[in-house]
Design a protein around this motif. Structure first.
Motif, PDB file in Angstrom:
ATOM      1  N   PHE B  16      55.894  13.659  10.162  1.00 32.30           N
ATOM      2  CA  PHE B  16      56.411  12.448   9.519  1.00 32.30           C
ATOM      3  C   PHE B  16      55.367  11.331   9.517  1.00 32.30           C
ATOM      4  N   GLN B  18      55.740   8.190   9.090  1.00 28.66           N
ATOM      5  CA  GLN B  18      56.202   7.044   9.870  1.00 28.66           C
ATOM      6  C   GLN B  18      55.939   7.214  11.361  1.00 28.66           C
ATOM      7  N   MET B  19      56.176   8.440  11.827  1.00 21.39           N
ATOM      8  CA  MET B  19      56.002   8.687  13.255  1.00 21.39           C
ATOM      9  C   MET B  19      54.527   8.594  13.645  1.00 21.39           C
ATOM     10  N   VAL B  21      52.196   6.828  12.159  1.00 24.20           N
ATOM     11  CA  VAL B  21      51.823   5.416  12.137  1.00 24.20           C
ATOM     12  C   VAL B  21      52.348   4.725  13.399  1.00 24.20           C
ATOM     13  N   SER B  22      53.596   5.051  13.724  1.00 23.16           N
ATOM     14  CA  SER B  22      54.227   4.388  14.851  1.00 23.16           C
ATOM     15  C   SER B  22      53.525   4.721  16.181  1.00 23.16           C
ATOM     16  N   MET B  26      51.564   2.199  18.651  1.00 22.79           N
ATOM     17  CA  MET B  26      51.912   1.998  20.059  1.00 22.79           C
ATOM     18  C   MET B  26      50.677   2.147  20.944  1.00 22.79           C
ATOM     19  N   ALA B  92      63.272  16.378  19.818  1.00 24.34           N
ATOM     20  CA  ALA B  92      64.413  15.590  19.373  1.00 24.34           C
ATOM     21  C   ALA B  92      65.522  15.689  20.397  1.00 24.34           C
ATOM     22  N   VAL B 112      61.473  12.864  25.076  1.00 23.51           N
ATOM     23  CA  VAL B 112      62.568  13.011  24.129  1.00 23.51           C
ATOM     24  C   VAL B 112      62.630  11.759  23.257  1.00 23.51           C
ATOM     25  N   LYS B 113      62.724  11.972  21.938  1.00 24.08           N
ATOM     26  CA  LYS B 113      62.827  10.855  21.001  1.00 24.08           C
ATOM     27  C   LYS B 113      64.171  10.155  21.179  1.00 24.08           C
ATOM     28  N   PRO B 114      64.318   8.900  20.912  1.00 20.91           N
ATOM     29  CA  PRO B 114      63.272   7.962  20.485  1.00 20.91           C
ATOM     30  C   PRO B 114      62.424   7.467  21.657  1.00 20.91           C
ATOM     31  N   ILE B 115      61.173   7.178  21.378  1.00 25.28           N
ATOM     32  CA  ILE B 115      60.267   6.725  22.437  1.00 25.28           C
ATOM     33  C   ILE B 115      59.720   5.356  22.052  1.00 25.28           C
ATOM     34  N   ASN B 116      59.844   4.398  22.946  1.00 21.29           N
ATOM     35  CA  ASN B 116      59.217   3.108  22.640  1.00 21.29           C
ATOM     36  C   ASN B 116      57.879   2.993  23.365  1.00 21.29           C
TER      37      ASN B 116
END
Lengths: 234, 548
Positions: B16, B18-19, B21-22, B26, B92, B112-116
């Motif tokens: 993905f 988006q992932m 980039v994210s 981070m 996931a 495990v997603k979601p990860i900040n």
């Protein structure tokens, strides 16, 4: 998609439920990323919407935690949950449980502390217990005024973990009814706190060891305001 | 992020946008500057082959192609990912089959997603610290120095509980590898006193199987599968057990279950194809080999055998065009893997001869086969040589066939099984009167080495004898007698003169290879024990009571 054709006619509500939940979970993951980016921008530009961002993240996280709860309960019920027990540093674990809510804590200006021996290690399934902590911390965040405290201590019967806040505490009715968690007729399961407790108890039961069963307890501070969510993990 | 983390090289694998980039965002937000992102497992492996990364963050689910587990296994297998690199698997959900995979196939950590970003940073810091603490052991494992790794596992017992548990597990599995069953058993049992860890029970069942206690091993394996139906490695061991008892139907059924749970494992599909063929289930075999080829297309675990067997099935059915297409695909597929390519070339030659008769094309194929064998002798197992020789006979290339059998016999002159098989093969192709000649040459060469060596030993020139033997091994890298003689001589030398790192390494290497070939090899096992004895080691202390 290989098992799609095979499942074709065998599809039932439970598996549809599981599939949809996974899909929702993926979307939520992406949504959380976007919210995270928005929050960061807000912080940098001080745009005045930081609180709304924090609220938004809080709610999405709650949906996510609830889905995790449902999926785990579903698997536990089907008997297909694979318990992955390992030794973990309790301090690291609690720190991480708080960091999951890092943005909200910062933006709402909530103070937090972790009271736990650095040398304390325990055996448990980290992901399952993270679900339990996520649930408890999320609750504490909702009801606290400005402080959260996590505590952990080893005892001969298990690891005692506490999540304390300084809000108004749990309502008396809830404290009275909590013993009915495992009894569906009590009607307690009808609210979200009930589901949270039921989930916690299920996770603790998966960790049964040496004939010791863990338990969860809600209480209020006797001398100050605020609630305490505490568990004993065998 | 401390300065050290900022200077690391990061690779992010996620399908993905988006992932990617994210994650990159981070990491850069904590000051990391060298962050590469890639969208598929195939591309990731190419990058891993040509660059070295300190941290790999990989999503388990990568869409169409390889999944994260395959990226991990292949990059470790191919040596792209040293033990020094930290591998994070992103999932996931927490409950994935790979949690149940073998220790060497496990990432350093799962997230495990979601990860900040706070959690990511925290996890990175913890994992990198652990990695640093285990560096010495990782280095030993990279060197394939299992004895040293076991020693280090024992010595590190003072660290925290998490590490002690990990080291105990590693130590037990390494002991199992080098046949120190009682030591492994002791550790597994002690661990089970603390908690009912499935992997420890699995370890005990493996020991029972390896000690030929099939009945109790089987009930143990079955119980594990019943409790953890995703514990795929257990299926493989139970299949091994069923095969040892000739229960091939049940073995096939079980493997089919495993393959359904995880279809991308090439080796398992291949095995299923073989079992189905044994059971006369041609459709089942076809399906399994097709799956092996499909998933092996971009995998380092692909082998020529699935192409050849599937071609045979097509041949039986008379689908000649399918045969030709498959063999061409296979030959191209293995252009950089000589041992596999040889088998494809033979297959093409046979098919050519069958359909169009002999001719220049067949000669061309054969010429390349002989050239490849000559330059890659070391990589050819006896089985490879034997099969290729058999096919040369079928192609009426008798001289080539004999040449290959000569190489085989020089490496296995001491193995009655191979002598018998070669004799039988020669007989089948009407060459029985030439067997004696082949044997004489092979035995003669080794006899000569043996005589020289005995002479040197009689004159107490141990070191010269060792040199002679090691040179001979270079020439006949799979000869058991030579390997054992050399090991014995080196152990003797070290017994009298103390440790010698070079001898120690060679000795252990040879014995490990022999035991890999045959776990029941008594002599190799005995020598390994002797080697262990002269390796300086701590007094075996009880590891009990350290995990509570």
């Amino acid at each position: 998609m290989d098992n799609m054709d095979k499942a074709g006619d065998a599809i039932n509500l439970t598996s549809a439920f599981a599939m949809v939940s996974h899909d929702i979970k993926n979307s939520l993951g992406i949504l959380l990323k976007f919210i995270g980016m928005l929050s960061e921008n807000c912080e940098l530009e001080q745009c005045g919407m930081t609180h709304q961002c924090a609220d938004m993240e809080y709610e999405v996280r709650r949906i996510n935690n609830n889905l995790v709860k449902l999926l785990t309960l579903f698997k536990a019920d089907e008997g297909v949950y694979l318990l992955n027990v390992d030794a973990h540093s309790v301090k690291d674990f609690l720190d991480e449980a708080l960091l999951e809510h890092g943005v909200i804590l910062r933006q709402k200006g909530i103070e937090y502390e972790v009271e736990c021996d650095h040398e304390l290690y325990w055996y448990f399934d980290r992901n399952l217990m993270m679900g339990v902590m996520g649930n408890a911390i999320s609750n504490a965040l909702r009801y606290t005024s400005d402080r959260i405290r996590l505590t952990a201590e080893a005892s001969p019967r298990g690891l005692a973990i506490g999540v304390e806040d300084n809000g108004d505490g749990f309502p008396a009715g809830m404290l009275e009814r909590q013993s009915g968690v495992m009894n569906p007729e009590s009607g307690f399961l009808n609210n979200n706190t009930g589901l949270g407790l039921y989930f916690t108890q299920t996770v603790l039961d998966l960790h049964q060891h040496d004939g010791i069963r863990g338990h969860v307890k809600l209480a209020n501070h006797a001398d100050q305001s605020g609630g305490i969510f505490s568990i004993l993990l065998p | 992020m401390d300065e050290q983390q900022q200077h690391l090289r990061y690779l992010i694998i996620d399908d993905f946008d988006q992932m990617r980039v994210s994650f990159k965002g981070m990491l850069s937000c904590y000051g990391a500057t060298d962050v590469t992102t890639v969208s598929s497992g195939e591309k990731a492996l190419k990058l891993l082959a040509n660059n070295s990364y300190d941290v790999v963050i990989c999503d388990y689910n990568l869409g169409e192609g390889k999944d994260g587990q395959q990226v991990l296994e292949e990059s470790r297998h191919l040596g792209y990912l040293g033990h020094a690199a930290t591998f994070f698997m992103i999932t996931a959900e927490s409950n994935m089959p790979m949690v149940m995979s073998a220790l060497e196939h496990q990432p350093d950590d799962y997230m495990v997603k979601p990860i900040n970003r706070d959690v990511l940073h925290h996890r990175l810091t913890v994992a990198l610290k652990r990695k640093r603490q285990l560096k010495e052991i990782d280095d030993a494992l990279v060197r394939d120095d299992k004895l040293a790794a076991i020693e280090l596992c024992r010595g590190r017992s003072g660290k925290d509980l998490k590490q002690r548990l990990y080291l105990a597990k590693l130590q037990a599995e390494l002991c199992l590898d080098i046949k120190r069953y009682s030591e492994a058993e002791k550790i597994f049992k002690e661990i089970l006193e603390i908690r009912d860890f499935p992997w420890a029970r699995f370890g005990l069942c493996k020991i029972r199987f390896l000690s030929a206690d099939y009945e109790s091993a089987e009930s143990g394996f079955r119980e594990l599968i019943e409790q953890n139906h995703l514990y795929l490695e257990v299926y493989d061991w139970l299949v091994k057990l069923l095969q040892a008892r000739d229960e091939t139907l049940e073995a096939q059924r079980l493997l089919q279950d495993a393959v359904q749970l995880s279809p991308k494992a090439v080796a398992r599909q291949r095995k299923l194809g073989k079992l189905a063929a044994v059971n006369g289930d041609i459709d089942g075999a076809e399906k399994a080999y097709q799956a092996a080829i499909r998933w092996g297309r971009y995998s380092c675990f692909a082998k020529a055998i699935e192409y050849r067997r599937l071609a045979e099935i097509y041949q039986e059915r008379g689908s000649i065009s399918k045969v030709v297409r498959l063999l061409v695909e296979g030959r191209k597929r293995f252009s950089a893997q000589p041992v596999e390519r040889i088998q494809m070339l033979c297959g093409q030659a046979l098919s050519q001869r069958r359909h169009q008769g002999t001719g220049a094309v067949v000669d061309d194929y054969l010429e390349e086969v002989m050239r490849l064998i000559d330059t890659h002798k070391k990589d050819m197992t006896a089985e490879h040589l034997f099969t290729t020789a058999d096919e040369c006979f079928q192609l009426a290339k008798h001289e080539e066939a004999k040449q290959l059998l000569q190489i085989l016999l020089s490496n296995h002159h001491d193995d009655d099984k191979w002598v018998e098989r070669v004799t039988e093969l020669m007989l089948r192709h009407g060459r029985e009167n030439e067997v004696a000649q082949l044997m004489t040459i092979a035995r003669g060469e080794l006899e000569e080495i043996h005589v020289k060596c005995t002479e040197l030993l009689r004159n107490e020139r141990l070191q010269q004898a060792i040199t002679l033997l090691n040179e001979a091994i270079d020439q006949y890298p799979r000869n058991r007698t030579l390997m054992l003689m050399a090991a014995g001589a080196m152990i003797n030398y070290m017994h009298d003169n103390g440790m010698d790192q070079g001898y120690h390494f060679r000795c252990r290497y040879s014995l490990n290879r022999l035991l890999e070939r045959d776990r029941q090899d008594q002599d190799a096992g005995r020598f390994l024990k002797m080697l262990n004895k002269i390796t300086p080691s701590r007094v075996e202390e009880s590891v009990g009571g350290q995990y509570g």
